[in-house]
Every structure is written in structure tokens, then in C-alpha cells.
Scaffold this motif. Sequence first.
Motif, PDB file in Angstrom:
ATOM      1  N   MET B   1       0.832  -1.215   0.000  1.00  0.00           N
ATOM      2  CA  MET B   1       0.000   0.000   0.000  1.00  0.00           C
ATOM      3  C   MET B   1       0.864   1.263   0.000  1.00  0.00           C
ATOM      4  O   MET B   1       0.613   2.209  -0.719  1.00  0.00           O
ATOM      5  CB  MET B   1      -0.889  -0.023   1.265  1.00  0.00           C
ATOM      6  N   LYS B   2       1.910   1.217   0.817  1.00  0.00           N
ATOM      7  CA  LYS B   2       2.809   2.365   0.870  1.00  0.00           C
ATOM      8  C   LYS B   2       3.547   2.546  -0.459  1.00  0.00           C
ATOM      9  O   LYS B   2       3.716   3.663  -0.943  1.00  0.00           O
ATOM     10  CB  LYS B   2       3.818   2.163   2.011  1.00  0.00           C
ATOM     11  N   LYS B   3       3.945   1.416  -1.046  1.00  0.00           N
ATOM     12  CA  LYS B   3       4.626   1.467  -2.343  1.00  0.00           C
ATOM     13  C   LYS B   3       3.668   1.970  -3.418  1.00  0.00           C
ATOM     14  O   LYS B   3       4.081   2.695  -4.333  1.00  0.00           O
ATOM     15  CB  LYS B   3       5.140   0.072  -2.727  1.00  0.00           C
ATOM     16  N   ALA B   4       2.428   1.582  -3.330  1.00  0.00           N
ATOM     17  CA  ALA B   4       1.429   2.053  -4.296  1.00  0.00           C
ATOM     18  C   ALA B   4       1.286   3.568  -4.204  1.00  0.00           C
ATOM     19  O   ALA B   4       1.273   4.273  -5.220  1.00  0.00           O
ATOM     20  CB  ALA B   4       0.079   1.380  -4.035  1.00  0.00           C
ATOM     21  N   ALA B   5       1.236   4.073  -2.973  1.00  0.00           N
ATOM     22  CA  ALA B   5       1.124   5.512  -2.781  1.00  0.00           C
ATOM     23  C   ALA B   5       2.313   6.232  -3.394  1.00  0.00           C
ATOM     24  O   ALA B   5       2.172   7.266  -4.047  1.00  0.00           O
ATOM     25  CB  ALA B   5       1.033   5.833  -1.289  1.00  0.00           C
ATOM     26  N   GLU B   6       3.497   5.638  -3.211  1.00  0.00           N
ATOM     27  CA  GLU B   6       4.702   6.277  -3.754  1.00  0.00           C
ATOM     28  C   GLU B   6       4.660   6.348  -5.276  1.00  0.00           C
ATOM     29  O   GLU B   6       5.031   7.360  -5.871  1.00  0.00           O
ATOM     30  CB  GLU B   6       5.948   5.501  -3.299  1.00  0.00           C
ATOM     31  N   LEU B   7       4.217   5.261  -5.890  1.00  0.00           N
ATOM     32  CA  LEU B   7       4.145   5.253  -7.345  1.00  0.00           C
ATOM     33  C   LEU B   7       3.046   6.181  -7.870  1.00  0.00           C
ATOM     34  O   LEU B   7       3.252   6.918  -8.834  1.00  0.00           O
ATOM     35  CB  LEU B   7       3.911   3.824  -7.858  1.00  0.00           C
ATOM     36  N   PHE B   8       1.889   6.124  -7.247  1.00  0.00           N
ATOM     37  CA  PHE B   8       0.812   7.027  -7.652  1.00  0.00           C
ATOM     38  C   PHE B   8       1.259   8.472  -7.474  1.00  0.00           C
ATOM     39  O   PHE B   8       0.874   9.355  -8.242  1.00  0.00           O
ATOM     40  CB  PHE B   8      -0.459   6.777  -6.820  1.00  0.00           C
ATOM     41  N   HIS B   9       2.072   8.692  -6.458  1.00  0.00           N
ATOM     42  CA  HIS B   9       2.579  10.029  -6.172  1.00  0.00           C
ATOM     43  C   HIS B   9       3.526  10.510  -7.271  1.00  0.00           C
ATOM     44  O   HIS B   9       3.402  11.623  -7.771  1.00  0.00           O
ATOM     45  CB  HIS B   9       3.297  10.019  -4.819  1.00  0.00           C
ATOM     46  N   THR B  10       4.488   9.661  -7.640  1.00  0.00           N
ATOM     47  CA  THR B  10       5.503  10.115  -8.598  1.00  0.00           C
ATOM     48  C   THR B  10       5.019  10.038 -10.046  1.00  0.00           C
ATOM     49  O   THR B  10       5.329  10.919 -10.834  1.00  0.00           O
ATOM     50  CB  THR B  10       6.797   9.285  -8.476  1.00  0.00           C
ATOM     51  N   GLU B  85       3.914  13.297   7.726  1.00  0.00           N
ATOM     52  CA  GLU B  85       3.986  11.890   8.115  1.00  0.00           C
ATOM     53  C   GLU B  85       3.843  10.961   6.914  1.00  0.00           C
ATOM     54  O   GLU B  85       4.425   9.882   6.878  1.00  0.00           O
ATOM     55  CB  GLU B  85       2.886  11.576   9.143  1.00  0.00           C
ATOM     56  N   ASP B  86       3.026  11.353   5.955  1.00  0.00           N
ATOM     57  CA  ASP B  86       2.773  10.478   4.825  1.00  0.00           C
ATOM     58  C   ASP B  86       2.490  11.288   3.560  1.00  0.00           C
ATOM     59  O   ASP B  86       1.366  11.354   3.077  1.00  0.00           O
ATOM     60  CB  ASP B  86       1.598   9.545   5.130  1.00  0.00           C
ATOM     61  N   GLY B  87       3.552  11.908   3.054  1.00  0.00           N
ATOM     62  CA  GLY B  87       3.430  12.853   1.944  1.00  0.00           C
ATOM     63  C   GLY B  87       2.872  12.256   0.668  1.00  0.00           C
ATOM     64  O   GLY B  87       2.029  12.871   0.009  1.00  0.00           O
ATOM     65  N   THR B  88       3.337  11.068   0.328  1.00  0.00           N
ATOM     66  CA  THR B  88       2.878  10.477  -0.938  1.00  0.00           C
ATOM     67  C   THR B  88       1.375  10.214  -0.892  1.00  0.00           C
ATOM     68  O   THR B  88       0.673  10.376  -1.875  1.00  0.00           O
ATOM     69  CB  THR B  88       3.610   9.148  -1.205  1.00  0.00           C
ATOM     70  N   SER B  89       0.916   9.826   0.263  1.00  0.00           N
ATOM     71  CA  SER B  89      -0.502   9.563   0.435  1.00  0.00           C
ATOM     72  C   SER B  89      -1.339  10.827   0.229  1.00  0.00           C
ATOM     73  O   SER B  89      -2.432  10.788  -0.335  1.00  0.00           O
ATOM     74  CB  SER B  89      -0.716   8.972   1.826  1.00  0.00           C
ATOM     75  N   VAL B  90      -0.785  11.946   0.698  1.00  0.00           N
ATOM     76  CA  VAL B  90      -1.487  13.222   0.550  1.00  0.00           C
ATOM     77  C   VAL B  90      -1.568  13.645  -0.920  1.00  0.00           C
ATOM     78  O   VAL B  90      -2.572  14.190  -1.367  1.00  0.00           O
ATOM     79  CB  VAL B  90      -0.803  14.317   1.401  1.00  0.00           C
ATOM     80  N   THR B  91      -0.518  13.354  -1.682  1.00  0.00           N
ATOM     81  CA  THR B  91      -0.561  13.662  -3.113  1.00  0.00           C
ATOM     82  C   THR B  91      -1.719  12.942  -3.785  1.00  0.00           C
ATOM     83  O   THR B  91      -2.463  13.520  -4.573  1.00  0.00           O
ATOM     84  CB  THR B  91       0.742  13.227  -3.814  1.00  0.00           C
ATOM     85  N   VAL B  92      -1.840  11.661  -3.472  1.00  0.00           N
ATOM     86  CA  VAL B  92      -2.920  10.871  -4.063  1.00  0.00           C
ATOM     87  C   VAL B  92      -4.269  11.471  -3.689  1.00  0.00           C
ATOM     88  O   VAL B  92      -5.152  11.646  -4.531  1.00  0.00           O
ATOM     89  CB  VAL B  92      -2.830   9.406  -3.603  1.00  0.00           C
ATOM     90  N   PHE B  93      -4.396  11.801  -2.428  1.00  0.00           N
ATOM     91  CA  PHE B  93      -5.640  12.406  -1.925  1.00  0.00           C
ATOM     92  C   PHE B  93      -5.930  13.736  -2.624  1.00  0.00           C
ATOM     93  O   PHE B  93      -7.061  14.014  -3.012  1.00  0.00           O
ATOM     94  CB  PHE B  93      -5.500  12.618  -0.411  1.00  0.00           C
ATOM     95  N   ASP B  94      -4.897  14.540  -2.812  1.00  0.00           N
ATOM     96  CA  ASP B  94      -5.070  15.855  -3.418  1.00  0.00           C
ATOM     97  C   ASP B  94      -5.337  15.781  -4.928  1.00  0.00           C
ATOM     98  O   ASP B  94      -6.191  16.489  -5.454  1.00  0.00           O
ATOM     99  CB  ASP B  94      -3.799  16.706  -3.217  1.00  0.00           C
ATOM    100  N   ASP B  95      -4.577  14.922  -5.614  1.00  0.00           N
ATOM    101  CA  ASP B  95      -4.537  15.013  -7.071  1.00  0.00           C
ATOM    102  C   ASP B  95      -5.158  13.853  -7.821  1.00  0.00           C
ATOM    103  O   ASP B  95      -5.542  14.014  -8.981  1.00  0.00           O
ATOM    104  CB  ASP B  95      -3.078  15.148  -7.543  1.00  0.00           C
ATOM    105  N   GLU B  96      -5.213  12.684  -7.210  1.00  0.00           N
ATOM    106  CA  GLU B  96      -5.597  11.492  -7.975  1.00  0.00           C
ATOM    107  C   GLU B  96      -7.025  11.019  -7.720  1.00  0.00           C
ATOM    108  O   GLU B  96      -7.485  10.071  -8.343  1.00  0.00           O
ATOM    109  CB  GLU B  96      -4.604  10.354  -7.710  1.00  0.00           C
ATOM    110  N   TRP B  97      -7.705  11.657  -6.793  1.00  0.00           N
ATOM    111  CA  TRP B  97      -9.080  11.261  -6.484  1.00  0.00           C
ATOM    112  C   TRP B  97      -9.972  11.302  -7.726  1.00  0.00           C
ATOM    113  O   TRP B  97     -10.973  10.594  -7.814  1.00  0.00           O
ATOM    114  CB  TRP B  97      -9.669  12.161  -5.397  1.00  0.00           C
ATOM    115  N   LYS B  98      -9.620  12.130  -8.681  1.00  0.00           N
ATOM    116  CA  LYS B  98     -10.502  12.279  -9.842  1.00  0.00           C
ATOM    117  C   LYS B  98     -10.615  11.012 -10.664  1.00  0.00           C
ATOM    118  O   LYS B  98     -11.522  10.882 -11.484  1.00  0.00           O
ATOM    119  CB  LYS B  98     -10.051  13.458 -10.714  1.00  0.00           C
ATOM    120  N   HIS B  99      -9.706  10.069 -10.426  1.00  0.00           N
ATOM    121  CA  HIS B  99      -9.777   8.811 -11.165  1.00  0.00           C
ATOM    122  C   HIS B  99     -10.630   7.759 -10.462  1.00  0.00           C
ATOM    123  O   HIS B  99     -10.720   6.624 -10.931  1.00  0.00           O
ATOM    124  CB  HIS B  99      -8.364   8.271 -11.410  1.00  0.00           C
ATOM    125  N   LEU B 100     -11.216   8.118  -9.341  1.00  0.00           N
ATOM    126  CA  LEU B 100     -12.189   7.229  -8.712  1.00  0.00           C
ATOM    127  C   LEU B 100     -13.387   7.065  -9.635  1.00  0.00           C
ATOM    128  O   LEU B 100     -13.798   8.010 -10.306  1.00  0.00           O
ATOM    129  CB  LEU B 100     -12.664   7.817  -7.372  1.00  0.00           C
TER     130      LEU B 100
END
Lengths: 180, 180
Positions: B1-10, B85-100
Motif C-alpha cells: 500500500m505504501k509502495k502504491a502511494a509512492e508510485l501514484f505520487h511520482t 507523516e505520509d506525503g505520498t498519500s497526501v498527493t494521491v488524496f489531493d490530485d488522484e481522487w478524480k480517477h475514482l
Amino acid sequence: MKKAAELFHTKGYTATTMRELAQVVGLEASSLYSHIKSKEELLIHLCFTNAKKFSDGIEEAEKQDSSVCEKIEFLLNQQIKIALEDGTSVTVFDDEWKHLSEPYLSSFLQIRKDYQRRFLKIITHGIEKKELIDISPSIIMNTLISSIRWVHLKPELLKQTGMQDLSKDISQIILTGIKK
Amino acid sequence: MKKAAELFHTKGYTATTMRELAQVVGLEASSLYSHIKSKEELLIHLCFTNAKKFSDGIEEAEKQDSSVCEKIEFLLNQQIKIALEDGTSVTVFDDEWKHLSEPYLSSFLQIRKDYQRRFLKIITHGIEKKELIDISPSIIMNTLISSIRWVHLKPELLKQTGMQDLSKDISQIILTGIKK
DNA sequence: GTCTATAACTTGATAGAC
DNA sequence: GTCTATCAAGTTATAGAC
């Protein structure tokens, strides 16, 4: 180009297909290739067009014979103006640049880095002249740049408030917070 | 899950493939499906986990018996903490939600809308009590939320400055700008 | 310039052996 | 649980008729 920006804005670059883009301009996907060379060409154009607008802005600010606060207010105003004039384009510039391939990616990052370096210089100068509070220039710059990164998503606020007032309100919040 | 966040982030959600994700965790793509049901399940988890953190934060702020400025400072602090604490996760939350996809997209937007409604209420209350300057609550809220949306991209600043100081500096800039 | 047809490839996800 | 093999669908882009 404008339609491409709109789609990249709402769906993201990778999620936007040439078929969709063709549909909104009333063509078949293959016909687009009579007008552009590739999908990435659109992304490149959008990213670098905006990068230039920002670079031109900071150059103008540097030239101005004014206080640091006035320079910063000018930059805020100018960036809000860009965001309101072409919001979808700003989204692409902000969020989709990461899909650029080399050598465009490196070139883009270089331009952005240069922009931030010059912005930092202005801020550092402001702290030295005791125009600005003594907080890490990097924190000030990032807070400044980020604080207006929502304007392009709320075009309806523009109609309510008017660009002049909107710009004035935001500048007031931010500038009051960093003035000494 | 953490690795997924990192990839979705970058790379972004759409641009990240299951094969890439499998590689970083040392598996073949098909093996991932013994652990998750689909790619979107990862996105759903990341988006809603962060949404809950934010909702919990505003609920806590509402409960506090404190001034509006203190509530806002608490919210800023709390969100900066989450971002660090969890920057990559925040990126996903901020920017990638639109793909839900639906119904998750609507549900997510509802939660976010509710969060902003409650934040606006706090700000409006602050203006009425003359704790805050009389600027459109919507402009204040968007400026506030945006102004810290860079923290998760600069983990190196955390090491230089320390979370406490970083949080204090940003709060100072923003709060000074909106206090009456 | 636009179309149809299609090449060449990548995608998320599944089937079934071990 | 992990693998190899594979599917069905979708991707960008090109070829060639009109």
C-alpha cells in the motif's frame, strides 16, 4: 489546443485519449495527426507556454524599481491573472508536467528551478532590507506560490468578486502575513 | 500500500501499471491479485483514509472550546503533520481522487464538500466575532487550505526546520494575514 | 484534411499448474 | 500465494483511399 487543455485538466493527461480529444473537436482520432505530431506535443506546448508566462513575469518584477513588497504583490497579481484567464492550462502546467518525456522534462524542471531561484532572491533581499519577517525564504516562497493555487479551479468566484478585488483580497492576506 | 502511494505520487494513478507496482514489491503482476481485488481498490483506500483524517481533524476543532484563531491554527498544524507523516498519500488524496469511479467519486466529493462546509462555518463565525478580517470566507478558506499544499513535497525542509518550527512559521504567516 | 482500417503495443485482470 | 500464459480491451500512431 484549448480543448486539449480542458481534457487534460479534467481527466489528466494519461487518462485522456486521442479518441476523446478527437470527439470534442468533431473529428476521428487519426485526423488529429494532420494537425499535430503526437499527443505529447500538446502537453509540451501547454507546459512551456505557461512556463514562459511565469518567467516573463518574474523578469518584469526584477526590472521594476519598487519595494520588495510591491514586487511580490505584482507577482501575485500577475499569476492570479494568468490563472483566471486560462485556468485549464494552469492545471496542466501545475500537475501534468511530470508526464513530459526527456529532454523536455529536464528542460521544464530547469526553467521552474530558475524561476524559484529568482523568486527566492527577491524574498531574501526583502528579509535583508527588513521589509519582510525573518522566516526561511523557502518557506515564504512555497507558501506564497501555493496560496493562490486554487484560483484557477474557481472561475465562479471570479464572476462574484471580480478579478481586481479577488487579487486584492488574496494579496492582503498573504502580504500582511509576511510584512515586517 | 505504501509502495502504491509512492508510485501514484511520482507517476500518477493512471500512468502507474500493475506490472510496475508488482516489480517494486518483488512480485509478478498477477500475484498482486492475491492481495488486492483491483488497482482501483488501492486508490479508494488511499483517498478515503486521508479523507477520514481530515474529517476527524475538523471534528476535533469544532469540539474545542477555543477561539476561532486557535481552531484554525490547530487545523493548520494537524494538516501539516499529516502531510509530513505520509506525503505520498497526501498527493494521491489531493490530485488522484478524480480517477475514482462511481459510486466512490460521488462519495469522496461529498465528504470533501462537507469538510469545506464545516471549515467555512468556523471562518464565518470568526468574521462575525471580529476575530478575522472581513474578507469572503471562501477566499480565506481556499487560501488557507492551499497555502500548505506544498509541505508534503519538501520532506527535506522538515529535517532542516523541524516539524514544530515549520508549522509555527507557516501558521504565523497565514494567521497574521487573516487576524483582525 | 478527413476518413476507414489496422498495425504494434500496453493495459488490467483471470485461469490454472505448482 | 506465486508463478507462466493468456485474454479482451484499449492505447498511440500510421497507411492509403478519397
